[in-house]
Design a protein around this motif. Structure first.
Motif, short mmCIF file in Angstrom:
data_model
loop_
_atom_site.label_atom_id
_atom_site.label_comp_id
_atom_site.label_asym_id
_atom_site.label_seq_id
_atom_site.Cartn_x
_atom_site.Cartn_y
_atom_site.Cartn_z
N VAL A 5 -40.69 -19.66 -7.73
CA VAL A 5 -39.50 -19.38 -6.92
C VAL A 5 -38.28 -19.80 -7.74
N THR A 56 -34.18 -20.19 -7.78
CA THR A 56 -32.99 -20.25 -6.95
C THR A 56 -31.88 -20.94 -7.73
N ILE A 90 -40.39 -15.01 -7.33
CA ILE A 90 -39.59 -14.75 -6.13
C ILE A 90 -38.19 -15.29 -6.37
N ALA A 116 -34.98 -16.60 -4.65
CA ALA A 116 -34.39 -17.10 -3.41
C ALA A 116 -32.88 -17.13 -3.62
#
Length: 81
Positions: free
Chosen positions: A22, A24, A70, A72
């Protein structure tokens, strides 16, 4: 930052315990574009090559990785981001 992400992706791709990555940002925005401190020289081929030559490992292509990535995204994602 791109070189640092490349190194992190390569390390995480090699770890069988990692099931997903993830990505971010911190602060108000996810990405506000490229660092334009060099002005018109920012995207010159020789400057880009310099950064790549500092890294011993070849660039990893995130879309070819087995580990899903992913994003975010919080806030804006503009420019090259």
């Amino acid at each position: 930052m791109g070189a640092e992400l490349n190194e992190a992706f390569a390390e995480l791709e090699g770890d069988d315990a990692v099931r997903a990555i993830v990505v971010t940002g911190s602060g108000r925005d996810f990405c506000v574009g490229a660092d334009l401190e060099r002005g018109g020289d920012t995207f010159k081929r020789e400057n880009l090559r310099e950064n790549l030559e500092d890294r011993a490992r070849p660039a990893i292509r995130p879309w070819e990785m087995a580990t899903p990535i992913i994003a975010a995204i919080n806030g804006s994602a503009v420019g090259v981001g």
